[in-house]
Design a protein around this motif. Sequence first.
Motif, mmCIF file in Angstrom:
data_model
loop_
_atom_site.group_PDB
_atom_site.id
_atom_site.type_symbol
_atom_site.label_atom_id
_atom_site.label_comp_id
_atom_site.label_asym_id
_atom_site.label_seq_id
_atom_site.Cartn_x
_atom_site.Cartn_y
_atom_site.Cartn_z
ATOM 1 N N ALA A 54 0.830 -1.209 0.000
ATOM 2 C CA ALA A 54 0.000 0.000 0.000
ATOM 3 C C ALA A 54 0.864 1.258 0.000
ATOM 4 C CB ALA A 54 -0.977 0.010 1.182
ATOM 5 N N ARG A 55 1.955 1.224 -0.748
ATOM 6 C CA ARG A 55 2.898 2.328 -0.803
ATOM 7 C C ARG A 55 2.650 3.180 -2.050
ATOM 8 N NH1 ARG A 55 8.679 2.336 0.838
ATOM 9 N NH2 ARG A 55 8.463 0.087 1.115
ATOM 10 N N VAL A 56 2.518 4.494 -1.867
ATOM 11 C CA VAL A 56 2.522 5.418 -2.995
ATOM 12 C C VAL A 56 3.963 5.889 -3.149
ATOM 13 C CG1 VAL A 56 1.522 7.470 -4.043
ATOM 14 C CG2 VAL A 56 0.197 6.178 -2.360
ATOM 15 N N HIS A 57 4.643 5.365 -4.142
ATOM 16 C CA HIS A 57 6.078 5.605 -4.299
ATOM 17 C C HIS A 57 6.371 7.054 -4.676
ATOM 18 C CE1 HIS A 57 7.846 1.564 -3.983
ATOM 19 N NE2 HIS A 57 6.688 1.133 -4.450
ATOM 20 N N ASN A 58 7.543 7.516 -4.235
ATOM 21 C CA ASN A 58 8.022 8.843 -4.614
ATOM 22 C C ASN A 58 9.431 8.778 -5.177
ATOM 23 O OD1 ASN A 58 7.788 11.590 -4.983
ATOM 24 N ND2 ASN A 58 8.233 12.146 -2.871
ATOM 25 N N GLY A 59 9.828 7.586 -5.637
ATOM 26 C CA GLY A 59 11.107 7.422 -6.311
ATOM 27 C C GLY A 59 12.221 6.863 -5.463
ATOM 28 N N TYR A 60 12.151 6.986 -4.140
ATOM 29 C CA TYR A 60 13.252 6.596 -3.257
ATOM 30 C C TYR A 60 13.646 5.124 -3.393
ATOM 31 C CZ TYR A 60 11.658 10.876 -0.929
ATOM 32 O OH TYR A 60 11.271 12.159 -0.652
ATOM 33 N N ASN A 75 4.564 11.223 -10.612
ATOM 34 C CA ASN A 75 3.199 10.713 -10.474
ATOM 35 C C ASN A 75 2.626 10.859 -9.071
ATOM 36 O OD1 ASN A 75 3.018 9.955 -13.162
ATOM 37 N ND2 ASN A 75 3.739 7.864 -12.792
ATOM 38 N N LEU A 76 3.474 10.883 -8.034
ATOM 39 C CA LEU A 76 2.956 10.942 -6.667
ATOM 40 C C LEU A 76 2.035 12.140 -6.433
ATOM 41 C CD1 LEU A 76 4.287 10.055 -3.274
ATOM 42 C CD2 LEU A 76 3.877 12.477 -3.656
ATOM 43 N N PRO A 77 2.433 13.384 -6.770
ATOM 44 C CA PRO A 77 1.503 14.503 -6.517
ATOM 45 C C PRO A 77 0.216 14.394 -7.316
ATOM 46 C CG PRO A 77 3.457 15.251 -7.713
ATOM 47 C CD PRO A 77 3.736 13.858 -7.261
ATOM 48 N N ARG A 78 0.274 13.775 -8.487
ATOM 49 C CA ARG A 78 -0.939 13.569 -9.280
ATOM 50 C C ARG A 78 -1.873 12.590 -8.574
ATOM 51 N NH1 ARG A 78 1.081 12.036 -15.249
ATOM 52 N NH2 ARG A 78 -1.119 12.389 -15.740
ATOM 53 N N PHE A 79 -1.286 11.524 -8.016
ATOM 54 C CA PHE A 79 -2.099 10.524 -7.322
ATOM 55 C C PHE A 79 -2.752 11.133 -6.087
ATOM 56 C CE2 PHE A 79 -3.096 6.888 -4.725
ATOM 57 C CZ PHE A 79 -3.506 5.942 -5.645
ATOM 58 N N VAL A 80 -1.982 11.929 -5.333
ATOM 59 C CA VAL A 80 -2.534 12.588 -4.145
ATOM 60 C C VAL A 80 -3.665 13.541 -4.538
ATOM 61 C CG1 VAL A 80 -2.000 14.173 -2.250
ATOM 62 C CG2 VAL A 80 -0.381 12.366 -2.852
ATOM 63 N N ARG A 81 -3.514 14.226 -5.657
ATOM 64 C CA ARG A 81 -4.548 15.139 -6.131
ATOM 65 C C ARG A 81 -5.807 14.392 -6.558
ATOM 66 N NH1 ARG A 81 -3.012 16.925 -11.696
ATOM 67 N NH2 ARG A 81 -3.972 14.895 -12.110
ATOM 68 N N ASP A 82 -5.638 13.268 -7.249
ATOM 69 C CA ASP A 82 -6.792 12.568 -7.819
ATOM 70 C C ASP A 82 -7.511 11.661 -6.817
ATOM 71 O OD1 ASP A 82 -6.365 13.775 -10.245
ATOM 72 O OD2 ASP A 82 -5.226 12.110 -11.098
ATOM 73 N N TRP A 83 -6.785 11.163 -5.804
ATOM 74 C CA TRP A 83 -7.400 10.281 -4.806
ATOM 75 C C TRP A 83 -7.042 10.732 -3.389
ATOM 76 C CZ3 TRP A 83 -5.433 8.155 -9.377
ATOM 77 C CH2 TRP A 83 -6.391 7.558 -10.207
ATOM 78 N N PRO A 84 -7.341 11.968 -3.029
ATOM 79 C CA PRO A 84 -6.900 12.497 -1.725
ATOM 80 C C PRO A 84 -7.476 11.740 -0.536
ATOM 81 C CG PRO A 84 -8.529 13.959 -2.738
ATOM 82 C CD PRO A 84 -8.140 12.952 -3.780
ATOM 83 N N ILE A 359 1.157 1.264 -7.945
ATOM 84 C CA ILE A 359 -0.126 1.919 -8.184
ATOM 85 C C ILE A 359 0.008 3.188 -9.010
ATOM 86 C CG2 ILE A 359 -0.225 3.343 -6.081
ATOM 87 C CD1 ILE A 359 -3.206 2.190 -5.895
ATOM 88 N N ASP A 360 1.116 3.927 -8.841
ATOM 89 C CA ASP A 360 1.250 5.181 -9.588
ATOM 90 C C ASP A 360 1.515 4.951 -11.071
ATOM 91 O OD1 ASP A 360 4.413 5.557 -10.022
ATOM 92 O OD2 ASP A 360 4.073 4.699 -8.052
ATOM 93 N N ASN A 361 1.822 3.711 -11.470
ATOM 94 C CA ASN A 361 1.974 3.400 -12.895
ATOM 95 C C ASN A 361 0.697 3.641 -13.690
ATOM 96 O OD1 ASN A 361 4.235 0.621 -12.431
ATOM 97 N ND2 ASN A 361 4.705 2.638 -13.271
ATOM 98 N N ILE A 362 -0.428 3.848 -13.004
ATOM 99 C CA ILE A 362 -1.693 4.047 -13.713
ATOM 100 C C ILE A 362 -1.595 5.220 -14.682
ATOM 101 C CG2 ILE A 362 -2.687 5.512 -11.889
ATOM 102 C CD1 ILE A 362 -4.517 2.981 -14.214
ATOM 103 N N TYR A 363 -0.812 6.237 -14.344
ATOM 104 C CA TYR A 363 -0.686 7.396 -15.240
ATOM 105 C C TYR A 363 0.088 7.036 -16.502
ATOM 106 C CZ TYR A 363 -2.480 9.995 -11.293
ATOM 107 O OH TYR A 363 -3.288 10.437 -10.262
#
Length: 390
Positions: A54-60, A75-84, A359-363
């Motif tokens: 259940a990790r939203v990756h930020n590249g690290y 993609n992380l800020p986009r995911f946070v924006r779309d599914w806050p 999960i962020d690969n969705i973009y």
Amino acid sequence: MSATEMDQEAVIVGGGFYGAAIAIYLARQRGFKRVVLVEREPALLMRASYSNQARVHNGYHYPRSFTTAYRSRVNLPRFVRDWPNAVKQDFTKLYAIARRNSKVTAKQFERFCREIGAKIQPAEPALRALFEPRLIEDVFLVEEYSFDTTRLASWAEHELKETGVRVRFDTRVIGISKRANGTLAVAMQHGEGGKELISCRYVFNCTYSGLNQFEGDFPGTHTALKHEITEMALMQMPTELQGLGITVMDGPFFSIMPFPARGLHTLSHVRYTPHLHWSDRQGIDPYLKLKQYECLTRVDRMLRDTGRYIPSVLGARHIDSLFEVKTVLMKNEADDGRPILFEKHPELPGCYSVLGGKIDNIYDVLEKLDAEPFQAIANQGQEVSGATHV
């Protein structure tokens, strides 16, 4: 086979996050009016979409694959924006670098984070004190989140209903074939009942571990796949670790991450999380292999090794373990790369196979779909304009 045929514009096979998001995209952004999503489980997002870190990756996580790391960072800020509502941000995330057997040093990791534009700063002494200094070179405070799969499932359920996508639960697609008129025939079986045939223009194979388990004319993916039976241990962390997420890398690799869907933490370990692996091939059903596997936990070994680096983790309590099949591209086994699989099948025009490693690969998938000149049946060959976002 009972011939209950009906013309659909698209059939999406698999009701995980990717399948649901693609169905919603087609209906909302590409104007498809007749879309069916087929899911073998009784509800959405029950398999790999649920049983993970259940990790939203930020590249690290990917210091040896700049492309994967940078895409996660974007993609992380986009995911946070779309599914806050589904993103958990109220915890402190730490990355620690092991002194021995690490494939990256602390200085290299710090430089890599700055190259991809990911926030990083030295952890304060109270947080550093959680780690065994003889085994840990450095500890960094970073920005990384987790997601609640149950909230993503609620979003998907609402959006599928709003966009008019029909969902067939407890139904398995068993074959995909060509028809003489250029459309596709999708053979389905509901539970233990009879078989049914649906005619459609497009099929999106989003079955993750089941990508190659179809009869008929389906040719299989060109990209070789590897499966693993994995264990994600769900833990009740001691007080000093409850508000934290921790990853130690990059050799003795393990993670402790909040798991919002259960109010617990996951514990995963590079050595003990994978239980069994094999190369994908048709006729070996990964889900049947999982069902027949004796799922005995290795949490004691995970804790024993993790406790050398973070002594307080030995006070954690094992609540449950999630066993699932994890599928990766064989070409990326030796590096950190986690690209999507997005294959069009020339032998079966209109059929696509899609797989994402996180999960962020969705973009990345939606960008691929934006470039496709879909032709809806109702529009008699006229293209429907695309859009970028779900």
